[in-house]
Write an enzyme that holds these catalytic residues in place. Structure first.
Site, PDB file in Angstrom:
ATOM      1  N   CYS A  81     -80.124   9.954 -45.417  1.00  0.00           N
ATOM      2  CA  CYS A  81     -79.584   9.443 -46.212  1.00  0.00           C
ATOM      3  C   CYS A  81     -78.387   7.904 -44.739  1.00  0.00           C
ATOM      4  O   CYS A  81     -78.611   7.759 -44.024  1.00  0.00           O
ATOM      5  CB  CYS A  81     -77.549  10.090 -45.906  1.00  0.00           C
ATOM      6  N   CYS A  89     -70.736   8.564 -42.759  1.00  0.00           N
ATOM      7  CA  CYS A  89     -69.869   9.888 -43.162  1.00  0.00           C
ATOM      8  C   CYS A  89     -69.965  10.908 -42.640  1.00  0.00           C
ATOM      9  O   CYS A  89     -70.769  11.173 -41.413  1.00  0.00           O
ATOM     10  CB  CYS A  89     -71.402   9.974 -44.931  1.00  0.00           C
ATOM     11  N   CYS A  92     -72.930  15.617 -43.109  1.00  0.00           N
ATOM     12  CA  CYS A  92     -74.300  16.044 -42.445  1.00  0.00           C
ATOM     13  C   CYS A  92     -74.365  15.786 -41.380  1.00  0.00           C
ATOM     14  O   CYS A  92     -74.300  14.514 -40.324  1.00  0.00           O
ATOM     15  CB  CYS A  92     -75.968  15.136 -42.854  1.00  0.00           C
ATOM     16  N   CYS A 177     -75.078  11.107 -52.474  1.00  0.00           N
ATOM     17  CA  CYS A 177     -75.093  11.718 -51.667  1.00  0.00           C
ATOM     18  C   CYS A 177     -76.866  12.294 -52.417  1.00  0.00           C
ATOM     19  O   CYS A 177     -76.436  13.633 -53.129  1.00  0.00           O
ATOM     20  CB  CYS A 177     -73.861  13.677 -52.017  1.00  0.00           C
ATOM     21  N   GLN A 271     -70.462  30.680 -53.574  1.00  0.00           N
ATOM     22  CA  GLN A 271     -71.475  30.188 -52.602  1.00  0.00           C
ATOM     23  C   GLN A 271     -71.982  28.784 -53.034  1.00  0.00           C
ATOM     24  O   GLN A 271     -72.351  28.190 -54.387  1.00  0.00           O
ATOM     25  CB  GLN A 271     -72.579  30.777 -52.229  1.00  0.00           C
ATOM     26  N   TYR A 300     -61.965  40.886 -48.956  1.00  0.00           N
ATOM     27  CA  TYR A 300     -62.293  39.355 -48.730  1.00  0.00           C
ATOM     28  C   TYR A 300     -62.814  38.714 -50.569  1.00  0.00           C
ATOM     29  O   TYR A 300     -63.715  38.136 -50.054  1.00  0.00           O
ATOM     30  CB  TYR A 300     -62.863  38.779 -47.620  1.00  0.00           C
ATOM     31  N   GLU A 324     -58.283  41.200 -51.823  1.00  0.00           N
ATOM     32  CA  GLU A 324     -58.753  39.246 -52.192  1.00  0.00           C
ATOM     33  C   GLU A 324     -56.841  38.998 -51.943  1.00  0.00           C
ATOM     34  O   GLU A 324     -56.634  39.031 -53.165  1.00  0.00           O
ATOM     35  CB  GLU A 324     -58.842  38.611 -53.506  1.00  0.00           C
ATOM     36  N   ASP A 368     -66.600  39.406 -45.954  1.00  0.00           N
ATOM     37  CA  ASP A 368     -67.057  38.454 -46.246  1.00  0.00           C
ATOM     38  C   ASP A 368     -65.453  37.729 -45.641  1.00  0.00           C
ATOM     39  O   ASP A 368     -64.934  36.661 -46.562  1.00  0.00           O
ATOM     40  CB  ASP A 368     -67.240  38.350 -46.776  1.00  0.00           C
ATOM     41  N   CYS A 395     -69.715  32.900 -42.457  1.00  0.00           N
ATOM     42  CA  CYS A 395     -70.053  31.765 -41.674  1.00  0.00           C
ATOM     43  C   CYS A 395     -70.134  30.849 -41.231  1.00  0.00           C
ATOM     44  O   CYS A 395     -69.693  30.098 -40.352  1.00  0.00           O
ATOM     45  CB  CYS A 395     -69.046  30.718 -43.617  1.00  0.00           C
TER      46      CYS A 395
END
Length: 442
Positions: A81, A89, A92, A177, A271, A300, A324, A368, A395
């Site tokens: 990139c 940026c 990443c 991007c 996701q 969740y 939720e 989650d 995550c």
């Protein structure tokens, strides 16, 4: 507050040997005096010149960028990139690492977090120590998988779209991007001017072909007339209550996963990798092995992905409760699962709703949680329900490891852990841990 006795060290440069990778997209190094540097754009084993970006004398650690590489790692590549690099940026973290090296770095982070926060080796966690790419994402050096189906663009004062610089409100204006999915790129957000707009969220649903653009105006700004090359739902987020107001098109997109169509409204959570929903459902269901007639919790639960998968498998004699805290997500989940009579979705925070349900036992639990994890009290409550198996989707490896430690206090141990590279070129990694009572006989 900075004083004369603690001057900022921003801009000072140090020549350092780069040590191990750390959680957060950087590596650890030390100055000659022993002060810790968290260095971005570096790789373990390299010798670099690190320029401090944040920190002051006497601080516990300093943040820095590797601005010159004196001795390069064999895993280093030229960032594909053109907007990647020190001060550019911040999206990443590992553009300068070969794809296989990125996964090894992530595996090292998961291993370190498990050991430090949960006291577990990979073997004790039921993990083979690898981070697995999603199907189609195993690319060669210099290639980038275009995987991100939802991109949040910032807009600079001149109305140009871009992405935030690392730990900054400054905007790096981009014309493309590389990790954006084709459906996002086709919207042409980067090529347009966005006067009076603070941010533009571009969404390209997988399977349905739905597109959505969500605009957040600057304070006092007005929504511009938006004409795009293809039909798309364009939304505006109100200034006061942050509610999304429909401009034209559907106020939702339709996603496909586990042989069902899922309504996801107003930029709600789904996701971002197109293969992630199927991969995660498969990992969770294979780990839990639901049986007909069982009761299950989906905590969740978002728009109901795991609740739906559980309901299909426990059958008409089983029951599923989802919880939720997002009001629109609850509406979507109830809509998505309206054909499944044995599913109930409750609105509220898990730690508040669970005690109020009066539930004292469950056969299966899926959680989650957000990046911060579930926390000690919630984990203790879940451990008291005596579930046959628990699936924890995470995550953030640090939050996962902390909560695995709390589950150990409640009598549960991981029997299987999988790690997926669902965020290539970033430091993020998705894990699925399967737990069962520690006293269960093999």
């Amino acid at each position: 507050m900075q004083t004369e006795s603690t001057p900022s060290l921003a801009g000072r440069e140090y020549e350092v040997e780069v040590g191990p990778v750390a959680h957060g997209g950087h590596c650890v190094a030390r100055t000659e005096t022993g002060q810790v540097l968290f260095v971005r754009h570096a790789l373990p084993g390299e010798r670099v010149v690190a320029r401090v970006t944040d920190g002051e004398e006497g601080a516990r650690f300093l943040r820095a960028d590797a601005v010159r590489v004196l001795t390069a790692s064999k895993d280093r590549v030229e960032p594909p990139c053109p907007f990647s690099g020190p001060g550019r940026c911040g999206g990443c973290d590992w553009q300068h690492a070969a794809p296989g090296a990125q996964r090894r770095l992530k595996a090292a982070v998961v291993t370190e977090q498990l050991a430090r926060l949960a006291g577990l080796t990979p073997e004790q966690a039921g993990w083979d120590g690898t981070v697995v790419p999603a199907p189609g994402d195993k690319v060669a050096k210099g290639e980038v998988p275009a995987w991100r189906t939802r991109v949040q663009y910032a807009v600079d004062p001149e109305g140009r779209a871009g992405l935030r610089k690392h730990r900054s409100h400054e905007v790096e204006v981009v014309d493309r991007c590389l990790i954006a999915a084709p459906g996002v790129s086709e919207l042409g957000v980067e090529a347009r001017a966005w006067p009076q707009i603070a941010s533009v969220e571009a969404i390209a649903a997988t399977g349905s072909g739905d597109r959505q653009v969500i605009l957040t105006p600057r304070p006092g700004g007005r929504l511009p007339i938006v004409e795009l090359d293809r039909p798309v739902s364009v939304q505006r987020i109100g200034e006061r209550d942050k509610a999304v107001h429909r401009v034209h098109g559907r106020p939702f997109v339709r996603e496909r996963a586990d042989d069902r169509t899922w309504r996801v409204g107003d930029g709600g959570f789904w996701q971002v990798h197109p293969k992630a929903p199927e991969l995660l459902v498969e990992a969770v269901m294979r780990g839990l092995m639901p049986r007909k007639g069982e009761t299950a919790l989906d905590l969740y639960c978002g728009v109901g992905l795991f609740a739906g998968a559980l309901a299909e498998r426990v059958g008409e004699r089983g029951a599923v409760l989802g919880i939720e805290s997002g009001k629109r997500a609850v509406e979507d989940a109830r809509h998505n699962l309206q054909d499944l009579e044995r599913v109930r979705i409750e609105y509220g925070k898990v730690e508040q709703v669970m005690p109020a349900t009066g539930i004292t036992e469950a056969d299966l639990i899926v959680l989650d949680p957000p990046r911060a994890g579930a926390g000690r009290d919630t984990v203790a409550h879940l451990a008291s329900l005596g579930a046959r198996r628990i699936a924890y989707v995470a995550c953030d490896p640090a939050a996962l490891a902390r909560d695995l430690g709390y589950f150990a206090d409640g009598g549960y141990r991981p029997i299987r852990l999988q790690a997926f590279d669902l965020f290539p070129f970033t430091h993020h990694v998705e894990c699925v841990a399967i737990l069962e009572p520690a006293d269960k006989t093999a």
